[in-house]
Design a protein around this motif. Sequence first.
Motif, PDB file in Angstrom:
ATOM      1  N   ARG A  61     -10.077  25.782 -12.176  1.00  0.00           N
ATOM      2  CA  ARG A  61      -8.659  25.923 -11.844  1.00  0.00           C
ATOM      3  C   ARG A  61      -8.331  27.366 -11.467  1.00  0.00           C
ATOM      4  O   ARG A  61      -7.581  27.618 -10.521  1.00  0.00           O
ATOM      5  N   ARG A  62      -8.924  28.313 -12.226  1.00  0.00           N
ATOM      6  CA  ARG A  62      -8.635  29.720 -11.970  1.00  0.00           C
ATOM      7  C   ARG A  62      -9.157  30.142 -10.599  1.00  0.00           C
ATOM      8  O   ARG A  62      -8.501  30.904  -9.880  1.00  0.00           O
ATOM      9  N   ILE A  63     -10.354  29.659 -10.214  1.00  0.00           N
ATOM     10  CA  ILE A  63     -10.938  30.064  -8.923  1.00  0.00           C
ATOM     11  C   ILE A  63     -10.016  29.671  -7.782  1.00  0.00           C
ATOM     12  O   ILE A  63      -9.812  30.455  -6.838  1.00  0.00           O
ATOM     13  N   TYR A  64      -9.433  28.470  -7.838  1.00  0.00           N
ATOM     14  CA  TYR A  64      -8.629  27.976  -6.722  1.00  0.00           C
ATOM     15  C   TYR A  64      -7.127  27.944  -7.031  1.00  0.00           C
ATOM     16  O   TYR A  64      -6.356  27.366  -6.254  1.00  0.00           O
ATOM     17  N   ASN A  65      -6.698  28.556  -8.191  1.00  0.00           N
ATOM     18  CA  ASN A  65      -5.277  28.641  -8.548  1.00  0.00           C
ATOM     19  C   ASN A  65      -4.617  27.262  -8.539  1.00  0.00           C
ATOM     20  O   ASN A  65      -3.551  27.066  -7.933  1.00  0.00           O
ATOM     21  N   LEU A  66      -5.271  26.282  -9.189  1.00  0.00           N
ATOM     22  CA  LEU A  66      -4.743  24.915  -9.184  1.00  0.00           C
ATOM     23  C   LEU A  66      -3.616  24.769 -10.189  1.00  0.00           C
ATOM     24  O   LEU A  66      -3.689  25.309 -11.308  1.00  0.00           O
ATOM     25  N   PRO A  67      -2.554  24.026  -9.857  1.00  0.00           N
ATOM     26  CA  PRO A  67      -1.463  23.808 -10.818  1.00  0.00           C
ATOM     27  C   PRO A  67      -1.858  22.765 -11.861  1.00  0.00           C
ATOM     28  O   PRO A  67      -2.832  22.040 -11.712  1.00  0.00           O
ATOM     29  N   GLU A  68      -1.046  22.683 -12.913  1.00  0.00           N
ATOM     30  CA  GLU A  68      -1.319  21.736 -13.990  1.00  0.00           C
ATOM     31  C   GLU A  68      -1.091  20.287 -13.546  1.00  0.00           C
ATOM     32  O   GLU A  68      -1.540  19.358 -14.215  1.00  0.00           O
ATOM     33  N   THR A  69      -0.421  20.109 -12.426  1.00  0.00           N
ATOM     34  CA  THR A  69      -0.168  18.744 -11.960  1.00  0.00           C
ATOM     35  C   THR A  69      -1.444  18.080 -11.448  1.00  0.00           C
ATOM     36  O   THR A  69      -1.521  16.856 -11.374  1.00  0.00           O
ATOM     37  N   ILE A  70      -2.445  18.882 -11.091  1.00  0.00           N
ATOM     38  CA  ILE A  70      -3.723  18.326 -10.637  1.00  0.00           C
ATOM     39  C   ILE A  70      -4.637  18.205 -11.842  1.00  0.00           C
ATOM     40  O   ILE A  70      -5.117  19.201 -12.388  1.00  0.00           O
ATOM     41  N   GLN A  71      -4.847  16.992 -12.303  1.00  0.00           N
ATOM     42  CA  GLN A  71      -5.655  16.699 -13.479  1.00  0.00           C
ATOM     43  C   GLN A  71      -6.760  15.726 -13.107  1.00  0.00           C
ATOM     44  O   GLN A  71      -6.928  15.359 -11.930  1.00  0.00           O
ATOM     45  N   ALA A  72      -7.544  15.326 -14.129  1.00  0.00           N
ATOM     46  CA  ALA A  72      -8.559  14.286 -13.916  1.00  0.00           C
ATOM     47  C   ALA A  72      -7.877  13.015 -13.414  1.00  0.00           C
ATOM     48  O   ALA A  72      -6.823  12.613 -13.909  1.00  0.00           O
ATOM     49  N   GLY A  73      -8.447  12.404 -12.412  1.00  0.00           N
ATOM     50  CA  GLY A  73      -7.848  11.254 -11.754  1.00  0.00           C
ATOM     51  C   GLY A  73      -7.306  11.593 -10.385  1.00  0.00           C
ATOM     52  O   GLY A  73      -7.085  10.712  -9.562  1.00  0.00           O
ATOM     53  N   ALA A  74      -7.071  12.909 -10.149  1.00  0.00           N
ATOM     54  CA  ALA A  74      -6.661  13.327  -8.809  1.00  0.00           C
ATOM     55  C   ALA A  74      -7.846  13.210  -7.860  1.00  0.00           C
ATOM     56  O   ALA A  74      -8.978  12.928  -8.265  1.00  0.00           O
ATOM     57  N   THR A  75      -7.610  13.436  -6.582  1.00  0.00           N
ATOM     58  CA  THR A  75      -8.673  13.323  -5.586  1.00  0.00           C
ATOM     59  C   THR A  75      -9.024  14.702  -5.059  1.00  0.00           C
ATOM     60  O   THR A  75      -8.240  15.656  -5.158  1.00  0.00           O
ATOM     61  N   LEU A  76     -10.225  14.789  -4.493  1.00  0.00           N
ATOM     62  CA  LEU A  76     -10.656  16.036  -3.869  1.00  0.00           C
ATOM     63  C   LEU A  76      -9.733  16.398  -2.711  1.00  0.00           C
ATOM     64  O   LEU A  76      -9.478  17.591  -2.463  1.00  0.00           O
ATOM     65  N   GLU A  77      -9.194  15.399  -2.033  1.00  0.00           N
ATOM     66  CA  GLU A  77      -8.291  15.677  -0.914  1.00  0.00           C
ATOM     67  C   GLU A  77      -7.025  16.378  -1.389  1.00  0.00           C
ATOM     68  O   GLU A  77      -6.522  17.295  -0.736  1.00  0.00           O
ATOM     69  N   GLU A  78      -6.498  16.010  -2.576  1.00  0.00           N
ATOM     70  CA  GLU A  78      -5.313  16.669  -3.119  1.00  0.00           C
ATOM     71  C   GLU A  78      -5.606  18.130  -3.428  1.00  0.00           C
ATOM     72  O   GLU A  78      -4.779  19.018  -3.178  1.00  0.00           O
ATOM     73  N   ILE A  79      -6.813  18.399  -3.972  1.00  0.00           N
ATOM     74  CA  ILE A  79      -7.185  19.793  -4.258  1.00  0.00           C
ATOM     75  C   ILE A  79      -7.244  20.598  -2.970  1.00  0.00           C
ATOM     76  O   ILE A  79      -6.751  21.736  -2.892  1.00  0.00           O
ATOM     77  N   LEU A  80      -7.864  20.023  -1.930  1.00  0.00           N
ATOM     78  CA  LEU A  80      -7.976  20.743  -0.660  1.00  0.00           C
ATOM     79  C   LEU A  80      -6.597  20.953  -0.029  1.00  0.00           C
ATOM     80  O   LEU A  80      -6.348  22.007   0.577  1.00  0.00           O
ATOM     81  N   GLN A  81      -5.701  19.984  -0.137  1.00  0.00           N
ATOM     82  CA  GLN A  81      -4.359  20.155   0.401  1.00  0.00           C
ATOM     83  C   GLN A  81      -3.637  21.302  -0.295  1.00  0.00           C
ATOM     84  O   GLN A  81      -2.925  22.100   0.344  1.00  0.00           O
TER      85      GLN A  81
END
Length: 564
Positions: A348-368
């Motif tokens: 999460r720290r490397i890509y500054n991901l928010p807490e809304t992206i958890q297990a069950g999300a998709t790789l496409e959501e992370i890339l977006q």
Amino acid sequence: MDVAAPRSGFEAVIRLSKKFVRFARGVDTLSVAEKVYSIAGSLAIVTTFLLVMSIQSVRLQTTYRHMHATSAEAAIGVGRINALIYAIVMESRGIYMSADRGATKQFADGLLRRNSELADTVKSMERTVADDDAQLFSTFRQRIAQFIEFRQELVRRGLEVSPAAAREWGNNDANRTLRNKLNVDLETLERIYRQRAQEADELADTNRYAAAYLFMLGLVALFLAGLNVVVMRSSVVGALAEITQATDRIADGDVKSEVPHLRRHDEIGRLARAVQHFRDAVARIFELEELELGTAQARDAAMTERDKFNDKYQAKKWQLSAAINSMPQGLIMLDGKAAVVAMNANYRRIYNLPETIQAGATLEEILQHRVKSGLFSGDVTKYVAAVLERIAKREPTAYEISLNDGRTIKIYERPMDGGGWVSVQEDVTEQRQRERILERMERFLATIIENVTEGIIAKDARNLRYVFVNKAAEKMIGMSRGEIIGKTARELFSAEAAELIERRDMQLLAQKQQLEPIVDTIDNPARGRRVISARRVQIGGAGEDSHMFVTMIEDRTENMMAAA
């Protein structure tokens, strides 16, 4: 094993044959499946023959229709061509007999129109040409073309010169020879198409026999279908109805009711015995009701055990989560559809991901999210497709990516058991910066060493072979570094000079360092006797791969000669 398998199959066929023999004698030894499968197999064989005969019948009918149509069309074409040739000849005679140009023009127009119809008719006949008459038709078509050209020239002479000139052009042996050949060709084509029509009639007779065979096979298939209905009704449906009635009685509490068909040896018999076991089980229900209290206690114990197991599962899950989050690298697990199974805090720290992206999300959501935050500028769809392709291939890989903020991420990807993918990612920006600084420093030192005036020589202390010389050392020794590197002093210099160099190496090994210059006179095989001043430095120690002797040499020969 290669011999046992066919033998066991042959024995099975023998046993089945014996069963059929006993069944034919009145002993019902066949199972329901064997009866149904036998009838179905026979029906499948008959259906296969029926299908083959149907295809053959359709093929024969299609061939007959094609041959009949082409032969009829060809015969009509031959007759029309013959009639057109006769009409053209009559028009030509009209031109011969014309007294003035007006009469000639009337016959000429008719002749040209017949010529055009003749060319169209020959062209339409090309559809009916087969392989056996292709060559004949090609010759016939050429003669028709000559006939048409001849008659067109006749028209031209009759209109532009005179009817007498047209008669002179048309009434000759060449014209008659061409007419005779055309007549022969037409007769030959008529014979060919007459023969083809006879062959079509023969195919029609053959097709009638195929229709009779189809009718017989249809009767056999109908008989087998009826036999299958009779067997199913007598051996299966009726027996199942009786067993169903017995089951209903047992369900109503009549545990003393008799179950029919217990002595049958097929599937119905096994089902009847299973129903009898069910009846016995129902009889024991009352005994089980007395044990209800004990069963309740056992159920409570099972629930307690389940709760303990759930607690252990949650503890293991917490331990796994703690272990993942304590990793210095970022980690993400994907399933076979690129959905996130787990990720740690460092990812999460490397890509500054928010807490809304958890297990069950998709790789496409992370890339977006990375696109919105400016950490990804590629095609999201293509990137996800590439990851899915790597997951499908299940081949581990390692590569580096550069983020838009200047960071470099090292990625290691490995397949997981049961499908899916795990990716370990590490920020190696500082490491790559240190490597670049080290690389620049190495180039800087190499440039300095290569361009100093002193000769610098390095040799491996373990085997005393030269591993490096700079430009100045090449000039002093009088040899290229390709001739020096990898060799010892004894391979390059005289025995006396080599002995002196080895003695100095042993002194260096004993003294560790030799910073004060030592002046020696050495016989150089390329430059003669030289006076050199050398300082030696020892790098590393015995047993190390980096144990080396570095010698800094100054050629003082010229200075000594000048002083003398």
